[in-house]
Motif scaffolding. Structure first.
Motif, mmCIF file in Angstrom:
data_model
loop_
_atom_site.group_PDB
_atom_site.id
_atom_site.type_symbol
_atom_site.label_atom_id
_atom_site.label_comp_id
_atom_site.label_asym_id
_atom_site.label_seq_id
_atom_site.Cartn_x
_atom_site.Cartn_y
_atom_site.Cartn_z
ATOM 1 N N UNK A 1 0.602 -1.012 0.049
ATOM 2 C CA UNK A 1 -0.018 0.138 -0.221
ATOM 3 C C UNK A 1 0.595 1.419 -0.050
ATOM 4 N N UNK A 2 0.256 2.324 -0.857
ATOM 5 C CA UNK A 2 0.969 3.936 -0.980
ATOM 6 C C UNK A 2 0.063 4.542 0.484
ATOM 7 N N UNK A 3 -0.204 5.254 1.284
ATOM 8 C CA UNK A 3 -0.478 6.191 1.741
ATOM 9 C C UNK A 3 0.214 7.627 1.545
ATOM 10 N N UNK A 4 -0.671 8.773 2.130
ATOM 11 C CA UNK A 4 -0.148 10.355 2.234
ATOM 12 C C UNK A 4 -0.452 10.625 3.100
ATOM 13 N N UNK A 5 0.231 11.110 4.115
ATOM 14 C CA UNK A 5 -0.111 11.819 5.262
ATOM 15 C C UNK A 5 0.543 12.669 5.656
ATOM 16 N N UNK A 6 -0.573 14.124 5.450
ATOM 17 C CA UNK A 6 -0.315 15.523 5.778
ATOM 18 C C UNK A 6 -0.656 15.535 7.033
ATOM 19 N N UNK A 7 0.681 16.972 7.214
ATOM 20 C CA UNK A 7 0.573 17.367 8.827
ATOM 21 C C UNK A 7 -0.465 17.113 10.015
#
Lengths: 121, 113
Positions: free
Chosen positions: A33-39
């Motif tokens: 999986x690829x996740x994007x996590x912003x602040x």
């Protein structure tokens, strides 16, 4: 130790300059999986590979692409990074099985890498 | 699709005090529930999970959580916290035969001396 390794840990790029982030795993898991996590936000799933089958989330921008050349490696390509793409990118793996095997084996547990923090100037 | 709500974005607590981080989920089918911890500039580490069986699950670092089906909750507890427990905590839910895990918005636990 079996693990999920992400490179680089920190990546600085210029607006519009393509970036590739890599993920490797020694767990022999069939899903990556690829996740994007912003602040200060929850991880947001971009896409995942079930074996060689690519599954894109409906709201993942076309700017994000992925490759999985073999079981161990998966890449995240950002074709033209914008300022809004600055984030931590998390790779995760799991061994997904179905039915009774899944219940007994503890399937659907994600193992995460340490993340790659992308800065866009 | 399944979803999860973490009711508190921030929880400040003094060292050695008990703490509860709340999590509620929504799903039309049976669920698997998880708590992950994230330290600064790190990935997510599994604290504990509920797959089936006993509703009280124990995890690492002295944490435990209780699955309550009637209240659709999976609250995380620790009887006495340490400074080192300061981190972001994420509740997550997935369902059988589905590769999709959904995370809550996270709860920042700050333990003060």
């Amino acid at each position: 130790d079996a693990m999920v390794i992400q490179n680089p840990r920190y990546q600085v790029t210029q607006f519009g300059k393509p970036v590739t982030l890599s993920c490797s795993q020694t767990l022999n898991h069939n899903v990556m999986y690829w996740y994007q996590q912003k602040s200060s936000q929850a991880p947001k799933l971009l896409f995942h590979y079930y074996d060689k089958d690519f599954n894109n989330e409906a709201d993942t921008p076309d700017n994000f692409q992925s490759r999985r050349p073999n079981t161990s490696f998966c890449f995240l390509d950002i074709r033209s990074p914008g300022l809004g793409d600055a984030a931590m990118y998390l790779c995760a793996t799991s061994r997904v099985q179905t039915g009774l095997v899944a219940l007994l084996s503890g399937a659907n547990v994600l193992t995460f890498g340490a993340g790659s923090r992308l800065t866009v100037l | 699709a399944q979803s999860v709500t973490q009711l508190d974005s921030q929880v400040p607590v003094f060292e050695e005090a008990p703490v509860e981080l709340r999590c509620n989920y929504s799903s039309s089918v049976s669920v698997y529930l998880f708590w992950y911890v994230q330290y600064p500039n790190q990935g997510l580490q599994l604290l504990l999970k509920y797959l089936s069986g006993s509703t009280l699950v124990k995890g690492i670092n002295g944490f435990e959580a209780e699955f309550n089906k009637s209240q659709t909750s999976f609250h995380l507890r620790k009887p006495s916290v340490h400074i080192s427990d300061t981190a972001e905590y994420f509740c997550a839910v997935s369902v059988a035969n589905n590769n999709d895990m959904r995370f809550g918005a996270g709860t920042r636990l700050t333990v003060k001396p």
